[in-house]
Design a protein around this motif. Structure first.
Motif, PDB file in Angstrom:
ATOM      1  N   GLU A 178      -0.114  -1.762   1.571  1.00 13.14           N
ATOM      2  CA  GLU A 178      -0.631  -3.107   1.293  1.00 13.14           C
ATOM      3  C   GLU A 178       0.457  -4.188   1.445  1.00 13.14           C
ATOM      4  N   SER A 179       1.701  -3.817   1.269  1.00  9.77           N
ATOM      5  CA  SER A 179       2.721  -4.862   1.402  1.00  9.77           C
ATOM      6  C   SER A 179       3.511  -4.726   2.701  1.00  9.77           C
ATOM      7  N   ALA A 180       3.088  -3.796   3.563  1.00 14.32           N
ATOM      8  CA  ALA A 180       3.886  -3.510   4.764  1.00 14.32           C
ATOM      9  C   ALA A 180       4.027  -4.732   5.659  1.00 14.32           C
ATOM     10  N   HIS A 181       2.887  -5.397   5.892  1.00 11.96           N
ATOM     11  CA  HIS A 181       2.912  -6.521   6.826  1.00 11.96           C
ATOM     12  C   HIS A 181       3.843  -7.608   6.324  1.00 11.96           C
ATOM     13  N   ARG A 182       3.697  -7.913   5.044  1.00 11.55           N
ATOM     14  CA  ARG A 182       4.505  -8.985   4.474  1.00 11.55           C
ATOM     15  C   ARG A 182       5.990  -8.595   4.503  1.00 11.55           C
ATOM     16  N   ALA A 183       6.248  -7.338   4.148  1.00 11.08           N
ATOM     17  CA  ALA A 183       7.642  -6.897   4.109  1.00 11.08           C
ATOM     18  C   ALA A 183       8.286  -7.025   5.487  1.00 11.08           C
ATOM     19  N   LYS A 242      -0.428   9.164   3.496  1.00  7.88           N
ATOM     20  CA  LYS A 242      -1.085   8.082   4.250  1.00  7.88           C
ATOM     21  C   LYS A 242      -1.155   6.801   3.447  1.00  7.88           C
ATOM     22  N   LYS A 243      -0.399   6.711   2.362  1.00 10.40           N
ATOM     23  CA  LYS A 243      -0.458   5.480   1.585  1.00 10.40           C
ATOM     24  C   LYS A 243       0.774   4.622   1.819  1.00 10.40           C
ATOM     25  N   CYS A 244       1.759   5.236   2.412  1.00  9.41           N
ATOM     26  CA  CYS A 244       2.996   4.502   2.623  1.00  9.41           C
ATOM     27  C   CYS A 244       3.402   4.597   4.081  1.00  9.41           C
ATOM     28  N   LEU A 245       4.141   3.587   4.504  1.00 12.62           N
ATOM     29  CA  LEU A 245       4.732   3.637   5.836  1.00 12.62           C
ATOM     30  C   LEU A 245       6.220   3.922   5.677  1.00 12.62           C
ATOM     31  N   GLN A 261      11.848  -7.109  -2.184  1.00 11.34           N
ATOM     32  CA  GLN A 261      11.368  -7.365  -3.540  1.00 11.34           C
ATOM     33  C   GLN A 261      10.365  -8.506  -3.509  1.00 11.34           C
ATOM     34  N   ARG A 262      10.743  -9.538  -2.756  1.00  6.63           N
ATOM     35  CA  ARG A 262       9.869 -10.699  -2.641  1.00  6.63           C
ATOM     36  C   ARG A 262       8.527 -10.298  -2.039  1.00  6.63           C
ATOM     37  N   ALA A 263       8.600  -9.446  -1.036  1.00  7.91           N
ATOM     38  CA  ALA A 263       7.374  -9.002  -0.379  1.00  7.91           C
ATOM     39  C   ALA A 263       6.485  -8.263  -1.370  1.00  7.91           C
ATOM     40  N   THR A 264       7.089  -7.437  -2.208  1.00  7.15           N
ATOM     41  CA  THR A 264       6.304  -6.667  -3.173  1.00  7.15           C
ATOM     42  C   THR A 264       5.603  -7.598  -4.145  1.00  7.15           C
ATOM     43  N   ASN A 279       1.434  -8.636  -4.463  1.00  6.65           N
ATOM     44  CA  ASN A 279       0.856  -8.041  -5.677  1.00  6.65           C
ATOM     45  C   ASN A 279       0.737  -6.536  -5.595  1.00  6.65           C
ATOM     46  N   SER A 280       1.723  -5.917  -5.007  1.00  7.93           N
ATOM     47  CA  SER A 280       1.634  -4.467  -4.861  1.00  7.93           C
ATOM     48  C   SER A 280       2.074  -3.796  -6.155  1.00  7.93           C
ATOM     49  N   GLN A 281       1.454  -2.711  -6.445  1.00  8.53           N
ATOM     50  CA  GLN A 281       1.799  -1.961  -7.674  1.00  8.53           C
ATOM     51  C   GLN A 281       3.150  -1.277  -7.506  1.00  8.53           C
ATOM     52  N   VAL A 282       3.367  -0.785  -6.304  1.00 10.78           N
ATOM     53  CA  VAL A 282       4.566   0.008  -6.057  1.00 10.78           C
ATOM     54  C   VAL A 282       5.544  -0.811  -5.235  1.00 10.78           C
TER      55      VAL A 282
END
Lengths: 351, 819
Positions: free
Chosen positions: B28-33, B337-340, B359-362, B366-369
């Motif tokens: 969920e945060s991959a794109h932003r990261a 399959k939940k993480c890249l 950290q900012r991306a997370t 709003n990612s849990q992890v």
């Protein structure tokens, strides 16, 4: 000059030879084909091709794509390259390059004439013509009613004119004699091209006469197979074979009397180079013959690049690109029609 | 040794320390990261999906969508360009939109544009056709008038005309009625009129002639100006024609030919009254269409301008998105399959910045992890990354053009910054020319901001990229020019008077024989009195030749010393003992000794023949030097040096390969089974990982041959490289002689005449020769020779240059590429 091309070839031909070898390195490889064969949609194909030299030709095409667009754009690339080479070429290379296109010219003439015979729209027909075989007055072909008019009105201006001497009749055009006209023209064209290459001498003559002989033999076999069971007499059939090549003259005698595919096979197997082609086929089968011939041709064309200082590379490159476009067309058709199991049937890997 | 270690580290000397890091990013945060990392631009991703073709990758659909969007943007841009507008960013700030919205908007815009284009195209076509019709009417009318009047038939046709006119008036079927042949007159002659491209007209006429077997009359007239072809919408020159013929058969054929040649046929009435009427109709239609077309164009332009406001931003955005997805495609899915999972190189100093960005991306997504970021051990050599600035960048480019430095290898660019312009200046020493170059360089630097932002031609681009090189080169050539005392080849008495004076008042032509030294040596550079004297050339040649050798030996020594620092840095004592030491000894015992002799000769003013000394040092080392003796004990020293040089050759050739072999056998003795155990550990790792170890086979003969080549190259190179530095003298000589020729044989010669024209011509020739030959060609050739001296003579002593560049995923670099 014979045997000393290396001394002088590069004065005029060096630049273009380098160019054509550069073009050759842009041909799709087996890895590319493997990837292309796995494509699910035409967009995948476009995406894969965008990483190759076709990229700039396809990038502005809106999705969804059609097979015809892909083929058209790929052909456009070939035509652009050809035009670039032709513009840079000096004599006798420019004549040589022009000779390469005459085959397409013949096909286009036949296409238009057949089309008008069946009352198709000329514009529609023109779109189907191969752009390499276009000449100025091609659309006027529709005016002609018989061979004589065809010649007198239109073809007299084209380079095909001398090849026409055999087929000037006042008969009205029909499918049969158009086909005969095509083959007669082709025969005259191949013979003329062969003669021209011989006059060039050196490695060009050596390599081109091999390649053209193969072409002539292949045509002879195709004519034989296609004319089995038609009203074409043996003598007429015999007349359509080009007067050179490995099969000339004795092979032609045998082919002329063949009545079925197995007899053709028996005649051909006497010639070692063709034995391997026919040994791949099972008896009575002629479907895969085209592919077998194409594969052999591609092999020979690739070998033409192994020697330097000759014009055969230009011929070979054009033929290889055309084969590549055929491959792409087949793959795209298979993908578009969801026939992926058949995708390998007709693809000839070049490298 | 410790002193060296305590020296402050030079940034540019060694490439940045890199580390291989692994990122485990929740989907969920991959794109932003990744996009934050792209903004940061300090991480180079490794492609973990190398074996997959582009369309088998995870984010292929997004990539395709981006490609489609950029195609639409290109289409819009082209439209804007075609309309002759310049897209400018809007003054007001725009709200951010996301990709989905943009996609929809683009779809709408494209659709709208295509529709508008189709409409206007249709109108345009009609307009063009009418325009052609107008032309045909005008021109063909003239023919018809001149071909004779058909007064007799006019009367009878009048009724018919009225009927036809009604038709024209009430419908717009004006054009559908084309190909209406003129009515036959008494003689049975009919005509077809139309318009055709100028390029085709000859063939067209020939074809008509052939088809009708000559039974036709072909009239043509060129149109007044170029018109748009209705079919292709291009401006072409056209020709109006009228064909007169007889017979229905011929008509069909001619029409077919017209069609084939793309000639547009328009009916022209035979009698003037009707023709005038039709002309009027056509004109009114034309003006109607014109207003409609204009309105359409205005509408389209308005739409395009409003899109143009956003265009640059959108393009940028789509490009970024595409780059992000391309990068995401390089990542692997983990088992759940939940993480890249991604791997990449980053400089160590960037670690905190990257962690911050992640950290900012997370938090932003709003990612849990959180993103897991950890450093991995790597076997593969890391990429080379130098932090450069405006000035150092050009020099780093010069070095990189030869080969990118191996990771953490000594970087020759550090020294190149000074040695390159200096060696250039030795060849280009003339402070007049130097000032010209300086002005050019200052111009480029002063307009840096402006030039940097715009697109330059390839030549200007190169010049602009090397502006700081140019600056230093010009400063050094001013310096060298002052030493050579040349200002456009003219000497000046800048630093006081010449040390030489005429012996008596009779010597007017300042020959060296007539001169005596009467005061202290000229304080800086070459005494101006040398210029023009008989011994000018022998003096300058000897000076420059010796100077070149000194510079050469110094630079080659620097190269070998750098190889010491490299060996030290990589902890390779073998290279120090068996390569660095014998190399130093060999070079300095022969050519170092030569340099020493040169300096002694300069200081002592001795007349010894150094060629003789050097040659007989090899041929008969024990013979007495005689008058060539420079200092006490020279003979003994020569013998010792010669012996040292002879020993140095086998020293650098034999020990190293044998010691390597011994080390290798020791390392693997009795350990042939342990490899199995270690390989298990790596089995669970990803197959492409950079951690994968690869055991090297030790091939003694290969190592030995390599060492042999290296030694031979060094030994022969010591001679040939030293000789190669003589190019400094040669080029410098050529430069000064050329400028002398231009000055004396052109400028002074012309000035000798008392004629303004000749003087002006002389001045013009002189300034052109100076600008193009001396300032451009000579600069180029001196540059190339300086380049060669660095690449070959200097760098082959220590530089392996087999690294690869650090290419971080960065949006900034992306924009540069696109421009």
């Amino acid at each position: 000059m014979y045997g000393f091309e290396a001394l002088t070839f590069n004065i005029h031909g060096g630049y273009l030879e380098a160019i054509v070898r550069g073009y050759r390195s842009g041909l799709l490889t087996a890895a590319d084909y493997n990837n292309l064969c796995q494509c699910e949609t035409l967009d995948d194909i476009k995406m894969h091709l965008s990483a190759t030299e076709y990229g700039s030709y396809l990038q502005n095409e809106p999705s969804p794509l059609h097979t015809t667009t892909i083929v058209e754009k790929c052909t456009l690339k070939l035509v652009d390259e050809y035009k670039h080479m032709l513009a840079q070429a000096t004599e006798p290379l420019s004549t040589f390059l022009e000779y390469i296109t005459y085959g397409h010219m013949i096909d286009n003439v036949v296409l238009i004439v057949t089309g008008t015979l069946h009352e198709r729209d000329v514009q529609e027909l023109l779109e189907k013509c191969h752009p390499l075989g276009m000449f100025d007055s091609i659309a006027t072909l529709a005016v002609a009613q018989n061979m004589r008019e065809l010649y007198r009105l239109v073809l007299v201006d084209t380079p095909l004119a001398p090849y026409f001497s055999e087929c000037i009749t006042s008969e009205d055009l029909d499918d049969m004699n158009i086909e005969i006209m095509r083959n007669t023209l082709y025969k005259a064209y191949l013979e003329d091209f062969y003669r021209f290459c011989k006059t060039l001498g050196g490695a060009t003559a050596e390599i081109m006469s091999d390649l053209l002989a193969f072409e002539a033999d292949r045509r002879a076999v195709n004519i034989t197979i296609n004319s089995i069971g038609t009203e074409l007499t043996r003598d007429d059939r015999r007349k359509l074979y080009s007067n050179f090549g490995l099969l000339y003259p004795y092979g032609h005698e045998e082919l002329a009397v063949c009545e079925d595919i197995d007899q053709v096979r028996a005649a051909m197997e006497k010639y070692p180079p063709y034995q391997s082609i026919f040994s791949k086929l099972s008896y009575g089968e002629s479907q895969m013959l085209d592919k077998a011939f194409y594969e052999e041709e591609v092999k020979r064309l690739c070998l033409a690049f192994e020697q330097q200082f000759h014009y055969g590379v230009f011929f070979a490159y054009m033929r290889l690109r055309e084969q590549e476009i055929r491959n792409l067309m087949w793959i795209s058709e298979c993908v578009a029609q969801n026939q992926k199991s058949r995708v390998h049937d007709s693809v000839v890997f070049i490298f | 040794m410790e002193y060296i270690d305590r020296l402050p580290a030079m940034d540019l000397m060694r490439s940045e320390k890199m580390m291989l890091v692994q990122l485990i990013i929740p989907v969920e945060s991959a794109h932003r990261a990744v996009s934050y990392l792209g903004e940061l631009g300090l991480l180079q991703f490794r492609d973990l999906n190398d074996d997959k073709s582009p369309f088998q990758r995870t984010f292929v659909n997004q990539v395709k969508r981006c490609a489609e969007m950029s195609r639409k943007l290109r289409f819009i841009k082209e439209q804007i360009h075609k309309a002759g507008l310049t897209p400018s960013p809007s003054p007001a700030p725009q709200p951010d939109i996301d990709l989905e919205e943009l996609e929809i908007q683009l779809e709408e815009h494209e659709h709208g544009l295509i529709e508008m284009n189709a409409n206007s195209e249709k109108l345009q076509q009609t307009y063009n056709e009418l325009l052609e019709f107008k032309m045909v009417l005008q021109k063909a009318g003239d023919f018809l008038l001149s071909t004779g009047s058909h007064v007799a038939t006019q009367e009878t046709e009048l009724a018919e005309n009225i009927h036809v006119n009604d038709d024209y008036a009430e419908t717009s079927s004006l054009l559908e009625q084309e190909m209406l042949p003129g009515p036959s007159n008494q003689t049975g002659v009919r005509f077809i009129s139309g318009i055709i491209c100028k390029s085709k007209v000859l063939r067209f006429e020939r074809m008509l002639f052939r088809t009708t077997r000559g039974n036709m009359l072909f009239n043509q007239a060129p149109t007044d100006d170029q018109i748009l072809d209705p079919a292709t919408n291009e401006l072409v020159e056209k020709i109006v024609f009228v064909v007169f013929f007889s017979g229905e058969q011929a008509r069909v054929k001619i029409l077919k030919i017209c069609e084939a040649f793309g000639a547009n046929c328009y009916p022209v009435a035979e009698d003037t009254i009707r023709r005038r009427q039709i002309t009027r109709e056509v004109l009114s239609h034309l003006s109607d269409l014109e207003t409609t077309l204009e309105a359409g164009l205005r509408h389209r332009d308005k739409a395009l301008i409003s899109i143009g406001f956003h265009l640059a931003k959108w393009m940028n955005m789509v490009r970024r998105e595409k780059a992000v997805y391309d990068t995401l495609n390089m990542l692997n899915f983990d088992v759940t399959k939940k993480c890249l999972v991604g791997e990449g190189w980053c400089p160590i100093f960037a670690k905190t910045k990257i962690q911050e960005a992640l950290q900012r991306a997370t938090t932003d997504s709003n990612s849990q992890v959180g993103v897991i970021f950890h450093v991995m051990h790597s076997v593969e050599s890391p990429p080379t990354y130098f932090k450069t600035n405006h000035l150092t960048n050009a020099y780093q480019e010069i070095v990189d053009a030869y080969g990118v430095a191996k990771y953490q290898e000594a970087n020759p660019a550090v020294y190149t910054i000074i040695t390159f312009p200096f060696l250039f200046a030795v060849m280009f020493g003339d402070w007049g020319h130097g000032i010209c170059l300086l002005l050019g360089a200052l111009f480029l630097i002063a307009r840096e901001k402006k030039l940097g932002s715009q697109k330059l031609g390839s030549f200007m681009e190169m010049l602009f990229g090397g502006r700081y090189v140019l600056l230093l080169m010009s400063l050094f050539s001013i310096y060298c020019g002052l030493i050579y005392n040349e200002f456009f080849s003219v000497p000046f008495h800048i630093f006081g008077n010449s040390a030489y004076r005429c012996r008596d008042t009779t010597c007017s032509d300042s020959r060296s024989v007539g001169l005596v030294k009467y005061q202290d040596t000229y304080p800086f550079g070459v005494d101006p009195s040398w210029r023009g004297s008989r011994s000018e050339l022998p003096f300058l040649n000897s000076l420059k030749m010796k100077m070149s050798i000194l510079f050469g030996i110094a630079q080659m020594n620097l190269g070998i010393i750098l190889s010491y620092f490299n060996a030290r840095y990589f902890g390779n004592s073998l290279d120090i003992k068996y390569q660095f030491v014998p190399q130093m000894i060999f070079l300095n015992s022969l050519f170092g000794y030569l340099s020493l002799l040169i300096i002694i000769k300069w200081c002592s003013g001795s007349q010894a023949d150094l060629y003789h000394v050097m040659i007989y040092m090899f041929l008969s080392p024990f013979e007495d030097l005689g008058e060539n003796k420079l200092f006490w004990g020279q003979n003994v020293l020569q013998v010792i040096l010669l012996l040292l040089a002879v020993i140095a050759v086998p020293w650098m050739l034999f020990p190293k390969p044998f010691i390597l072999k011994r080390l290798h056998t020791e390392r693997f003795q009795g350990r042939s089974y342990t490899a199995l155990g270690t390989s298990d550990i790596y089995d669970d790792e990803e197959p492409d990982s950079a951690r994968e170890p690869h055991l090297e086979e030790f091939n003694f003969s290969e190592v030995f041959v390599h060492q042999m080549i290296h030694s031979i190259e060094f030994v022969l190179g010591a001679v040939s490289n030293t000789a190669s530095y003589l190019r400094l003298w040669a080029l410098s000589l050529a430069h000064s002689e050329l400028s002398t020729v231009f000055y004396e044989k052109v400028l002074l010669l012309a000035w000798g005449y008392d004629n303004l024209v000749i003087r002006l011509v002389g001045l013009a020739v002189f300034s052109f020769a100076t600008a193009f030959i001396l300032l451009m060609m000579e600069t180029l050739s001196a540059f190339l020779h300086a380049l060669r001296l660095h690449w070959v003579e200097f760098q082959n002593k220590f530089y392996s240059g087999d690294g690869y560049k650090f290419r971080p995923f960065s949006f900034a670099a992306l924009n540069e590429d696109e421009d």
